[in-house]
Design an enzyme around this catalytic site. Structure first.
Site: not given
Ligand code: HEM
Length: 347
Positions: A81, A85, A113, A213
């Site tokens: 993530r 970002h 972030n 995800h």
């Molecule tokens: C398409 C639009 C996307 C949205 C709206 C989005 C939004 C989010 C949100 C809200 C979280 C939760 C953060 C938290 O509560 O700590 C999250 C987690 C995450 N996102 Fe996305 N994301 C998107 C795309 C992506 C992309 C493109 C990637 C990587 C290629 C990605 C990888 C991740 C990962 C691996 C997590 C888990 C993080 C953790 O467990 O610490 N996301 N994302």
């Protein structure tokens, strides 16, 4: 107990709880495969950029990422993530790693972030320190972040793809530039497409990258409105499976919940990088509105179906899309970038 470890524990509880509540999702009929665009090339970066200057680079980074993953698996999703970002804001230039200074709030302290765990920053710092010891002054923090993100994808069971290198670090890191360059958890597919297209990424890339995800967790604040008051209706989002809804509501009350509680993106296999994410969307078990929207929208649904039925296809599309994402706004040379010794500070 630190907030990170407490949320890890909570996440485990939530996960386990959801496992208990949910039967295995029914198998879903998949039809109409569709070609995925995985062919775009980027001339700016190259696979062998450090062949002469730091031939052991990938092994050095791998020695850190593998140890970090063993000691703290949360580093995996959080570093992936972190890379996303970084790339979407000012390009893949490690601008997200810069520390704020008085009067200048950097990207890492922007609201979007704030949930990035310290473990993600820690793995890059450790890898950079080791690389600086063996190959001083030649490898950017941005390249190390790209390699580490790939390592964590692979360590979690995902594809091992080659990473192009040659990025320089960025000179600009401003918190004020973050929110307009990142998607919201309730963005519409139109908004997602507009944002992704503005970064040179396609519809297919959007669906493939969202497959990240398949691992990791989200805090209740990102999906709680869906559970109780979808679009001001005072009703839950009708596109959530009722048992999934019940389980999520037990972890995330509308008012007064613990802000550290997290739920897994993929309730079936939250720690393994597989293609279950797409099956979940078909079973109405997408966690964020943006996840579920990919199955509801007729433009993205065929891609969800295709990637949900073929893990290899997902891995191929994901690897190609990560290469494209890793090429956003890269800086080359002293004129546009810098080479940091400490990833958190401009030289
Ligand atoms: C398409 C639009 C996307 C949205 C709206 C989005 C939004 C989010 C949100 C809200 C979280 C939760 C953060 C938290 O509560 O700590 C999250 C987690 C995450 N996102 Fe996305 N994301 C998107 C795309 C992506 C992309 C493109 C990637 C990587 C290629 C990605 C990888 C991740 C990962 C691996 C997590 C888990 C993080 C953790 O467990 O610490 N996301 N994302």
């Amino acid at each position: 107990m630190s907030p990170i470890s407490s949320s890890s524990l909570l996440s485990l509880c939530v996960c386990f709880f959801i496992f208990l509540l949910l039967p295995t999702s029914e198998s879903v009929k998949i039809n109409k495969p569709r070609a995925t665009n995985v062919t775009r090339h980027h001339r700016q970066l190259s696979y062998d950029y450090h062949a002469k200057t730091c031939p052991q680079l990938e092994q050095l980074v791998a020695s850190v990422t593998s140890q970090q993953y063993r000691e703290s698996p949360i580093s995996g999703p959080s570093t992936i993530r972190l890379f996303f970002h970084d790339c979407f804001v000012e390009g893949c230039d490690a601008s997200i790693l810069i520390a704020s200074r008085p009067g200048s709030m950097a990207e890492k302290d922007a609201q979007d972030n704030k949930n990035l765990p310290v473990e993600a920053f820690g793995s890059i710092r450790k890898a950079k320190a080791l690389v600086e010891e063996k190959c001083p002054g030649v490898v950017s923090c941005a390249d190390i972040l790209a390699i580490a993100a790939r390592d964590f994808v692979h360590l979690a069971g995902g594809p091992y793809y080659q990473v192009k290198k040659g990025r320089w670090d960025g000179r600009i890191s401003m918190a004020s530039r973050v929110s307009s360059n990142l998607p919201r958890a309730n963005s519409t597919v139109d908004q997602l497409l507009k944002l992704f297209t503005s970064k040179g990424l396609s519809l297919e890339d959007l669906v493939a990258l969202s497959g990240a995800h398949t691992i990791g967790f989200a805090h209740c604040e990102h999906f709680v409105t869906r559970l109780y008051n979808y679009r001001g209706t005072k009703q839950p989002d009708p596109s959530i499976d009722p048992r999934f809804l019940k389980a999520l509501r037990m972890s995330c009350p509308y008012f007064g919940g613990n802000v550290d509680v997290v739920a897994p993106f993929d309730v079936t296999t939250p720690f393994s990088f597989d293609h279950a994410y797409y099956g979940n969307l078909q079973a109405k078990m997408g966690l964020l509105a943006t996840d579920q929207a990919l199955f509801l929208d007729p433009r993205t649904r065929p891609i969800v179906l295709e990637l949900g039925k073929d893990k290899q296809k997902f891995f191929q599309a994901f690897s190609a899309a990560m290469e494209k994402m890793g090429s956003i706004g890269v800086k080359r040379g002293r004129k546009h970038g810098e080479m940091r010794k400490d990833c958190g500070v401009h030289p």
